[in-house]
Design a protein around this motif. Structure first.
Motif, mmCIF file in Angstrom:
data_model
loop_
_atom_site.group_PDB
_atom_site.id
_atom_site.type_symbol
_atom_site.label_atom_id
_atom_site.label_comp_id
_atom_site.label_asym_id
_atom_site.label_seq_id
_atom_site.Cartn_x
_atom_site.Cartn_y
_atom_site.Cartn_z
ATOM 1 N N ALA A 4 0.826 -1.325 -0.054
ATOM 2 C CA ALA A 4 0.027 0.033 0.024
ATOM 3 C C ALA A 4 0.842 1.321 0.059
ATOM 4 O O ALA A 4 1.880 1.245 0.623
ATOM 5 C CB ALA A 4 -0.915 0.049 1.218
ATOM 6 N N SER A 5 0.359 2.460 -0.721
ATOM 7 C CA SER A 5 1.119 3.586 -0.903
ATOM 8 C C SER A 5 0.463 4.644 -1.072
ATOM 9 O O SER A 5 -0.899 4.383 -1.393
ATOM 10 C CB SER A 5 2.093 3.632 -1.815
ATOM 11 O OG SER A 5 1.610 3.468 -3.109
ATOM 12 N N GLY A 6 0.768 6.066 -0.819
ATOM 13 C CA GLY A 6 -0.111 7.016 -1.188
ATOM 14 C C GLY A 6 -0.559 7.906 -0.023
ATOM 15 O O GLY A 6 -1.032 8.856 -0.240
ATOM 16 N N GLY A 7 -0.392 7.524 1.224
ATOM 17 C CA GLY A 7 -0.780 8.277 2.168
ATOM 18 C C GLY A 7 -0.161 9.385 2.384
ATOM 19 O O GLY A 7 0.900 9.890 1.831
ATOM 20 N N LEU A 16 -7.092 12.506 -2.128
ATOM 21 C CA LEU A 16 -5.899 11.755 -1.940
ATOM 22 C C LEU A 16 -6.366 10.403 -2.760
ATOM 23 O O LEU A 16 -7.308 9.747 -2.448
ATOM 24 C CB LEU A 16 -5.572 11.597 -0.447
ATOM 25 C CG LEU A 16 -4.104 11.038 -0.299
ATOM 26 C CD1 LEU A 16 -3.362 12.166 -0.493
ATOM 27 C CD2 LEU A 16 -3.824 10.869 1.365
ATOM 28 N N ARG A 17 -5.163 9.881 -3.243
ATOM 29 C CA ARG A 17 -5.420 8.500 -3.973
ATOM 30 C C ARG A 17 -4.284 7.584 -3.279
ATOM 31 O O ARG A 17 -3.310 7.655 -3.539
ATOM 32 C CB ARG A 17 -5.372 8.480 -5.388
ATOM 33 C CG ARG A 17 -5.653 7.156 -6.192
ATOM 34 C CD ARG A 17 -5.782 7.404 -7.687
ATOM 35 N NE ARG A 17 -4.241 7.256 -8.125
ATOM 36 C CZ ARG A 17 -3.872 7.067 -9.167
ATOM 37 N NH1 ARG A 17 -4.898 6.738 -10.220
ATOM 38 N NH2 ARG A 17 -2.826 6.982 -9.625
ATOM 39 N N LEU A 18 -4.802 6.389 -2.919
ATOM 40 C CA LEU A 18 -4.028 5.377 -2.277
ATOM 41 C C LEU A 18 -4.149 4.421 -3.452
ATOM 42 O O LEU A 18 -4.748 4.028 -4.164
ATOM 43 C CB LEU A 18 -4.650 4.708 -1.033
ATOM 44 C CG LEU A 18 -4.951 5.734 0.208
ATOM 45 C CD1 LEU A 18 -5.438 4.861 1.476
ATOM 46 C CD2 LEU A 18 -3.813 6.444 0.614
ATOM 47 N N SER A 19 -2.626 3.587 -3.413
ATOM 48 C CA SER A 19 -2.751 2.753 -4.321
ATOM 49 C C SER A 19 -2.352 1.277 -3.496
ATOM 50 O O SER A 19 -1.674 1.136 -2.394
ATOM 51 C CB SER A 19 -1.417 2.869 -5.101
ATOM 52 O OG SER A 19 -1.856 3.961 -6.110
ATOM 53 N N CYS A 20 -2.621 0.243 -3.872
ATOM 54 C CA CYS A 20 -2.259 -1.100 -3.461
ATOM 55 C C CYS A 20 -1.633 -2.080 -4.536
ATOM 56 O O CYS A 20 -2.708 -2.534 -5.539
ATOM 57 C CB CYS A 20 -3.549 -1.864 -2.932
ATOM 58 S SG CYS A 20 -3.153 -3.495 -2.002
#
Length: 126
Positions: A4-7, A16-20
């Motif tokens: 997980a990333s993007g925080g 905000l957009r998070l990516s997994c």
């Protein structure tokens, strides 16, 4: 298996957009979901997406209409687009995956998932 990333730190009302990123073996047929855990609170279901055609995304009540879960199959990645963020959205966000289908009512249960990412912190200042 999951990354997980993007925080980050944003202000109330921001997006905000998070990516997994999901390993290919897990991504092909699965359910991928986002959960979150705020300080001092239990982990909460946020959103779920199935790879099987015809299954519409599933959202927790607290994020309906503000958050959108989506997939990029070419990149083996699931996204969580978060709009109109509120201070109560502050939490560590986790992605989780299950490599097979389960009844839709179970998508919101932590126990339904076999793989978890490490979490990414989202802080919303008011």
């Amino acid at each position: 298996q999951l990354q997980a990333s993007g925080g980050g730190l944003v202000q109330a009302g921001d997006s905000l957009r998070l990516s997994c990123a999901v390993s290919e073996l897990t991504f092909t047929n699965n359910i991928v979901s986002w959960f979150r855990q705020a300080p001092g609170k239990e982990r909460e279901f946020v959103a779920a997406s199935s790879s099987w055609a015809g299954y519409i995304p599933y959202y927790g009540d607290s994020v309906k209409g503000r958050f959108t879960i989506s997939r990029n199959n070419a990149k083996n990645t699931v996204y969580l687009q978060m709009n109109s963020l509120k201070s109560e959205d502050t939490a560590v966000y986790y992605c989780a995956a299950r490599p097979n289908l389960v009844v839709r009512s179970a998508w919101s249960s932590e126990a339904s998932y076999d793989y978890w990412g490490q979490g990414t912190l989202v802080t919303v200042s008011s």
